[in-house]
Write an enzyme that holds these catalytic residues in place. Sequence first.
Site, mmCIF file in Angstrom:
data_model
loop_
_atom_site.group_PDB
_atom_site.id
_atom_site.type_symbol
_atom_site.label_atom_id
_atom_site.label_comp_id
_atom_site.label_asym_id
_atom_site.label_seq_id
_atom_site.Cartn_x
_atom_site.Cartn_y
_atom_site.Cartn_z
ATOM 1 N N HIS A 17 0.805 -0.823 -0.303
ATOM 2 C CA HIS A 17 0.230 -0.277 -0.158
ATOM 3 C C HIS A 17 0.766 1.165 -0.440
ATOM 4 O O HIS A 17 0.708 2.273 -0.535
ATOM 5 C CB HIS A 17 -0.671 -0.084 1.411
ATOM 6 C CG HIS A 17 -1.879 -0.857 1.350
ATOM 7 N ND1 HIS A 17 -1.826 -2.076 2.504
ATOM 8 C CD2 HIS A 17 -3.039 -1.512 0.456
ATOM 9 C CE1 HIS A 17 -3.560 -2.681 1.958
ATOM 10 N NE2 HIS A 17 -3.349 -2.844 1.676
ATOM 11 N N LYS A 41 -17.876 -6.388 8.052
ATOM 12 C CA LYS A 41 -16.449 -7.536 7.862
ATOM 13 C C LYS A 41 -16.235 -7.001 9.944
ATOM 14 O O LYS A 41 -16.491 -5.122 10.523
ATOM 15 C CB LYS A 41 -15.920 -6.690 7.478
ATOM 16 C CG LYS A 41 -15.501 -7.306 5.635
ATOM 17 C CD LYS A 41 -14.455 -7.127 5.062
ATOM 18 C CE LYS A 41 -14.835 -7.371 3.474
ATOM 19 N NZ LYS A 41 -13.597 -6.982 2.604
ATOM 20 N N ARG A 90 -2.482 -6.559 -8.432
ATOM 21 C CA ARG A 90 -1.202 -7.308 -8.078
ATOM 22 C C ARG A 90 -0.806 -8.348 -9.359
ATOM 23 O O ARG A 90 0.103 -8.561 -9.488
ATOM 24 C CB ARG A 90 -1.514 -7.955 -6.798
ATOM 25 C CG ARG A 90 -0.790 -7.186 -5.307
ATOM 26 C CD ARG A 90 -1.549 -7.393 -4.201
ATOM 27 N NE ARG A 90 -3.145 -7.343 -4.051
ATOM 28 C CZ ARG A 90 -3.864 -7.351 -3.039
ATOM 29 N NH1 ARG A 90 -3.583 -7.479 -2.188
ATOM 30 N NH2 ARG A 90 -5.020 -6.911 -3.218
ATOM 31 N N SER A 128 -2.783 -8.095 2.515
ATOM 32 C CA SER A 128 -3.182 -7.770 4.150
ATOM 33 C C SER A 128 -3.625 -8.922 4.645
ATOM 34 O O SER A 128 -3.606 -9.169 5.812
ATOM 35 C CB SER A 128 -4.594 -6.254 4.777
ATOM 36 O OG SER A 128 -4.106 -5.458 4.038
HETATM 37 P P1 ADP Z 1 -9.354 -5.335 -0.432
HETATM 38 O O1 ADP Z 1 -9.025 -3.650 -1.455
HETATM 39 O O2 ADP Z 1 -9.206 -6.090 -0.803
HETATM 40 O O3 ADP Z 1 -9.705 -4.851 0.807
HETATM 41 P P2 ADP Z 1 -6.954 -3.464 0.491
HETATM 42 O O4 ADP Z 1 -7.768 -2.725 1.908
HETATM 43 O O5 ADP Z 1 -6.166 -4.346 1.502
HETATM 44 O O6 ADP Z 1 -7.593 -4.235 -0.051
HETATM 45 O O7 ADP Z 1 -6.107 -2.489 -0.420
HETATM 46 C C1 ADP Z 1 -6.780 -1.104 -0.418
HETATM 47 C C2 ADP Z 1 -5.689 -1.295 -2.536
HETATM 48 O O8 ADP Z 1 -4.728 -1.114 -2.283
HETATM 49 C C3 ADP Z 1 -6.391 -2.120 -3.230
HETATM 50 O O9 ADP Z 1 -6.452 -1.659 -4.224
HETATM 51 C C4 ADP Z 1 -5.473 -3.040 -4.038
HETATM 52 O O10 ADP Z 1 -5.600 -4.106 -5.037
HETATM 53 C C5 ADP Z 1 -4.195 -2.628 -3.236
HETATM 54 N N1 ADP Z 1 -2.684 -3.431 -3.268
HETATM 55 C C6 ADP Z 1 -2.902 -3.848 -1.805
HETATM 56 N N2 ADP Z 1 -1.533 -4.599 -1.256
HETATM 57 C C7 ADP Z 1 -1.168 -4.473 -2.574
HETATM 58 C C8 ADP Z 1 -0.010 -4.455 -3.390
HETATM 59 N N3 ADP Z 1 0.711 -5.392 -1.981
HETATM 60 N N4 ADP Z 1 0.648 -3.819 -3.792
HETATM 61 C C9 ADP Z 1 0.090 -2.993 -4.500
HETATM 62 N N5 ADP Z 1 -0.917 -2.634 -4.151
HETATM 63 C C10 ADP Z 1 -1.606 -3.649 -3.282
#
Ligand code: ADP
Length: 163
Positions: A17, A41, A90, A128
């Site tokens: 992130h 959630k 990703r 995460s």
């Molecule tokens: P989600 O939508 O699954 O709840 P998160 O809230 O963890 O995802 O992440 C928010 C954004 O960050 C999403 O666009 C997700 O694809 C991106 N993201 C999460 N982990 C990574 C990573 N390792 N590299 C690049 N982008 C990421």
Amino acid sequence: MTKAVYPGSFDPVTFGHLDVIMRATEIFDEVIIGVLHNSTKTPLFSVEERVNILKKATEGMPQVTVLPFSGLSVDFAKACNAKVIVRGLRAITDFEYELQMAQTNRELESGVDTTFLITSLQYAYLSSTTVKEVAEFGGNISKFVPEFVAKEMQKKLREKREC
Ligand code: ADP
């Protein structure tokens, strides 16, 4: 002035992130991180805790603001006066869901577009969910999240076990 929102759960924020956030600040003048409060959630960290963690993790980035939000990302973008939603990609598995979301969002609000930043190779595997799983089994998460986040997670998991 170009403004973008970066919505997500960030439970917890990872180096993946932070890499997306840093790169977004090189493209946009202002990046507003939207921390999603999803009542369906049960996250490890409350929305207030996730906001505070993200504020600390982005302390050195003056273009970044962190705000909680609930509901639709497009409504959050509109409320922030931003025309762009940033999302990280990703793998192909992210793509299908993200494509559908981006197209749905365009239908809902044609004034807001989605920009995808392809993950840096070294963070392509990082999520995460995986970080939480590794931490729950006592594994070393220092390669995945900033040190203070790892400490917060260990504290939180200890509290959970004691309950
Ligand atoms: P989600 O939508 O699954 O709840 P998160 O809230 O963890 O995802 O992440 C928010 C954004 O960050 C999403 O666009 C997700 O694809 C991106 N993201 C999460 N982990 C990574 C990573 N390792 N590299 C690049 N982008 C990421």
